[in-house]
Design an enzyme around this catalytic site. Sequence first.
Site, PDB file in Angstrom:
ATOM      1  N   TYR A   1      -4.087   7.195   9.500  1.00 20.57           N
ATOM      2  CA  TYR A   1      -2.684   7.402   9.877  1.00 20.57           C
ATOM      3  C   TYR A   1      -2.532   7.664  11.376  1.00 20.57           C
ATOM      4  CZ  TYR A   1      -1.721   8.052   4.886  1.00 20.57           C
ATOM      5  OH  TYR A   1      -1.616   7.886   3.532  1.00 20.57           O
TER       6      TYR A   1
ATOM      7  N   LYS B   1     -15.679  10.434   1.416  1.00 16.03           N
ATOM      8  CA  LYS B   1     -16.472   9.275   0.965  1.00 16.03           C
ATOM      9  C   LYS B   1     -17.612   9.136   1.983  1.00 16.03           C
ATOM     10  CE  LYS B   1     -16.846   5.550  -1.720  1.00 16.03           C
ATOM     11  NZ  LYS B   1     -17.005   5.557  -3.182  1.00 16.03           N
TER      12      LYS B   1
ATOM     13  N   ASP C   1     -13.697   9.039  -5.271  1.00 10.20           N
ATOM     14  CA  ASP C   1     -13.479   8.302  -6.526  1.00 10.20           C
ATOM     15  C   ASP C   1     -13.817   9.175  -7.736  1.00 10.20           C
ATOM     16  OD1 ASP C   1     -15.926   8.085  -5.267  1.00 10.20           O
ATOM     17  OD2 ASP C   1     -16.384   6.074  -5.952  1.00 10.20           O
TER      18      ASP C   1
ATOM     19  N   ASP D   1      -3.244  12.324   0.843  1.00  5.71           N
ATOM     20  CA  ASP D   1      -1.964  11.709   0.487  1.00  5.71           C
ATOM     21  C   ASP D   1      -1.997  11.207  -0.951  1.00  5.71           C
ATOM     22  OD1 ASP D   1       0.533  10.652   0.698  1.00  5.71           O
ATOM     23  OD2 ASP D   1       0.021   9.033   2.072  1.00  5.71           O
TER      24      ASP D   1
END
Length: 363
Positions: free
Chosen positions: A124, A191, A224, A248
Amino acid sequence: MSYRVTLIPGDGIGPEITEATRRVLEATGVAISWDVVHAGADVQEEFGTPLPEHVLQSIRKNRVALKGPVTTPVGSGFRSVNVAMRKALDLYVCLRPCKSYHGVPTPYKDVDIVIVRENTEDLYAGIEFEKGTPQAGELIKLLAKTHGVAVRADSGFSIKLISETGSRRIVHFAFSYARANKRKKVTAVHKANIMKFSDGLFLSVAREVAKEYPDIEFEDRIVDNMTMQLVKKPQQFDVIVAPNLYGDILSDLCAGLVGGLGLAPGANIGDKAALFEPTHGSAPKYKGLNKANPMAMMLSGVMMLRHIGEEDTADRLEKAIADVIAEGKNVTYDLKPEAERAQAMGTSEVADAVIEKLRERGS
Ligand code: NAD
């Protein structure tokens, strides 16, 4: 004591839910004088920008703002007003509690998760290179040289940016929030197995910061796996800290666990100002229909009251909202079981019902 607060109604369903929220806040008896200013597509023509400088000035001066959602046109035109506002005021924390309220039609009970999302970096950050531009071409050449990779010539780029400074301050916030609010555990989401230099940095900083808070348990999860575990057993999570994009997505996921976006409040917090707004957007299809649930924005108002030190009033307003939800009569369509949707109340009637509960509670 009287508080001066910047009020940005927004667009779409924004003005309706803002009006409902303003009414319930005033009904608590707390003296707030509103500095009403406007942002978004509706002011673009008048001021030549969707985010006029006087809006930012008002927030800087008052240090507290309550905001309705603002539409971001997809694909073209200006970038998100919301992202621009967070960046301009360095509101680096996005705080989003997701809590079960009795009476909400959802299969999940006893969820009480607070998401602490980094608000200024990651994908972002707004650093992008459009397909076919000379800058994108330069980057493709550089990548061929540094990484020996043949990137397709028709690629566009969005840069994922994660700094040690940005990671450190958000993780510190998560731990001090946990401590101040008697929470037991912080879970960092990443991640890092794939993105070693961005998420990997976030994780190593999180591990380091965690050592300064031995009274709070710390763990980490790959994003995940985190989504699967949240859906399977959300009650195992307490405070979650995450870089911008995962934060988000997880905020909306957790909002879904507790009954939907109509009940998901939020705060954007920096060292110099705080802006309170619901997690949801402007839901344009419900604009002007008196249909949208104002409770996410009302609960953002509850967070605002806590922020300015009006704890008792905040508790009273939250209980009044919880009572209305538990009764199940004066709630909007999204909180009605499928078979009772026809009896749903409108935005303003929900405000009336919350005000009535406040009166019963003696304010
Ligand atoms: P959205 O949150 O506006 O709506 C998604 C769906 O959720 C709606 O169609 C509706 O079914 C439901 N919903 C949302 N709020 C609700 C409420 N208060 N009561 C009942 N149901 C509600 O998401 P979107 O459609 O992806 O976004 C619309 C616009 O809002 C976009 O331009 C987006 O960029 C913008 N947006 C703004 C903010 C913000 O101002 N902070 C946040 C998110 C999205």
